[in-house]
Scaffold this motif. Structure first.
Motif, PDB file in Angstrom:
ATOM      1  N   ILE A  30       0.845  -1.192   0.000  1.00  0.00           N
ATOM      2  CA  ILE A  30       0.000   0.000   0.000  1.00  0.00           C
ATOM      3  C   ILE A  30       0.888   1.253   0.000  1.00  0.00           C
ATOM      4  CG2 ILE A  30      -1.668   1.342   1.375  1.00  0.00           C
ATOM      5  CD1 ILE A  30      -2.923  -0.965  -0.110  1.00  0.00           C
ATOM      6  N   GLY A  31       1.997   1.219   0.767  1.00  0.00           N
ATOM      7  CA  GLY A  31       2.920   2.367   0.769  1.00  0.00           C
ATOM      8  C   GLY A  31       3.516   2.615  -0.608  1.00  0.00           C
ATOM      9  N   ALA A  32       3.899   1.542  -1.294  1.00  0.00           N
ATOM     10  CA  ALA A  32       4.451   1.681  -2.648  1.00  0.00           C
ATOM     11  C   ALA A  32       3.394   2.222  -3.601  1.00  0.00           C
ATOM     12  CB  ALA A  32       4.984   0.341  -3.134  1.00  0.00           C
ATOM     13  N   LYS A  38       1.234   9.296  -5.470  1.00  0.00           N
ATOM     14  CA  LYS A  38       1.700  10.660  -5.167  1.00  0.00           C
ATOM     15  C   LYS A  38       2.662  11.149  -6.247  1.00  0.00           C
ATOM     16  CE  LYS A  38       3.672  13.407  -1.425  1.00  0.00           C
ATOM     17  NZ  LYS A  38       4.527  14.242  -2.186  1.00  0.00           N
ATOM     18  N   LYS A  39       3.569  10.255  -6.695  1.00  0.00           N
ATOM     19  CA  LYS A  39       4.521  10.614  -7.742  1.00  0.00           C
ATOM     20  C   LYS A  39       3.797  10.953  -9.049  1.00  0.00           C
ATOM     21  CE  LYS A  39       8.831   8.908  -9.671  1.00  0.00           C
ATOM     22  NZ  LYS A  39       9.766   7.780  -9.727  1.00  0.00           N
ATOM     23  N   ILE A  40       2.775  10.168  -9.385  1.00  0.00           N
ATOM     24  CA  ILE A  40       1.991  10.433 -10.604  1.00  0.00           C
ATOM     25  C   ILE A  40       1.243  11.755 -10.469  1.00  0.00           C
ATOM     26  CG2 ILE A  40       0.014   9.641 -11.955  1.00  0.00           C
ATOM     27  CD1 ILE A  40       1.006   6.767 -11.448  1.00  0.00           C
ATOM     28  N   ALA A  41       0.642  11.991  -9.277  1.00  0.00           N
ATOM     29  CA  ALA A  41      -0.096  13.239  -9.065  1.00  0.00           C
ATOM     30  C   ALA A  41       0.860  14.432  -9.140  1.00  0.00           C
ATOM     31  CB  ALA A  41      -0.813  13.208  -7.710  1.00  0.00           C
ATOM     32  N   ASP A  42       2.055  14.290  -8.546  1.00  0.00           N
ATOM     33  CA  ASP A  42       3.039  15.377  -8.620  1.00  0.00           C
ATOM     34  C   ASP A  42       3.485  15.608 -10.063  1.00  0.00           C
ATOM     35  OD1 ASP A  42       2.880  15.705  -5.900  1.00  0.00           O
ATOM     36  OD2 ASP A  42       4.747  14.598  -5.444  1.00  0.00           O
ATOM     37  N   GLY A  43       3.657  14.537 -10.802  1.00  0.00           N
ATOM     38  CA  GLY A  43       4.034  14.661 -12.216  1.00  0.00           C
ATOM     39  C   GLY A  43       2.958  15.365 -13.024  1.00  0.00           C
ATOM     40  N   LEU A  44       1.706  15.018 -12.775  1.00  0.00           N
ATOM     41  CA  LEU A  44       0.604  15.679 -13.487  1.00  0.00           C
ATOM     42  C   LEU A  44       0.525  17.159 -13.114  1.00  0.00           C
ATOM     43  CD1 LEU A  44      -2.193  12.955 -13.313  1.00  0.00           C
ATOM     44  CD2 LEU A  44      -0.876  13.676 -15.314  1.00  0.00           C
ATOM     45  N   ALA A  45       0.727  17.449 -11.812  1.00  0.00           N
ATOM     46  CA  ALA A  45       0.706  18.853 -11.383  1.00  0.00           C
ATOM     47  C   ALA A  45       1.866  19.621 -12.022  1.00  0.00           C
ATOM     48  CB  ALA A  45       0.780  18.940  -9.860  1.00  0.00           C
ATOM     49  N   ALA A  46       3.047  18.977 -12.072  1.00  0.00           N
ATOM     50  CA  ALA A  46       4.199  19.635 -12.700  1.00  0.00           C
ATOM     51  C   ALA A  46       3.954  19.840 -14.197  1.00  0.00           C
ATOM     52  CB  ALA A  46       5.460  18.805 -12.474  1.00  0.00           C
TER      53      ALA A  46
END
Length: 156
Positions: A30-32, A38-46
């Motif tokens: 679940i952590g992974a 979170k990494k995908i969401a940050d990438g989309l935001a970036a």
């Protein structure tokens, strides 16, 4: 073996496996997954921020291009005005030079006319003296009659 007993063992093993999975396997998994989300969401935001930055950059570039175009047009207009002023100055200088040349030519022509008149008067006076000699059949002294000849010149 008894079928009921086997089912109870299998159910116990299943619950132990489920507890083990919930305690040791599930949290890292679940952590992974959460880290990946979170990494995908940050990438989309970036990516969104990058897209916005690109659009702002395009707008800024268009503004700079418009400013450069406007300044270029101003410089072209200034160059045209400067060229026209140079042409006007050249026209004025040429007109002044032409007027000076015309005035000099008129003065020279007036001097030549005056000189020609003087020569013509002298020639007329000489012809008048010769004519008088012919009429009188004797020589007329030009130095003796200089006053008379000068008066004749002024009358002509």
């Amino acid at each position: 073996m008894n079928l009921n007993q086997t089912m109870w063992y299998q159910a116990g093993v299943f619950f132990i496996l489920a507890l083990f999975t919930m305690k040791f396997v599930w949290p890292p998994l679940i952590g992974a997954i959460d880290a990946r989300m979170k990494k995908i969401a940050d990438g989309l935001a970036a990516a969104d921020q990058g897209r916005i930055a690109v659009e702002e950059g395009k707008k800024q570039a268009q503004l700079e291009l418009a400013k450069a175009r406007e300044e270029g047009l101003k410089q072209v207009a200034n160059a045209e005005k400067y060229g026209q002023s140079i042409v006007e100055e050249a026209k004025n200088a040429a007109s002044a030079e032409a007027a000076r040349i015309i005035a000099a030519a008129q003065a020279e022509a007036a001097n030549q006319v005056t000189k020609a008149r003087e020569e013509l008067r002298d020639q007329v006076a000489a012809l008048a003296v010769k004519g008088a000699e012919q009429i009188l059949k004797r020589e007329v002294n030009a130095s003796a009659h200089a006053d008379l000849l000068n008066q004749l010149k002024t009358e002509l």
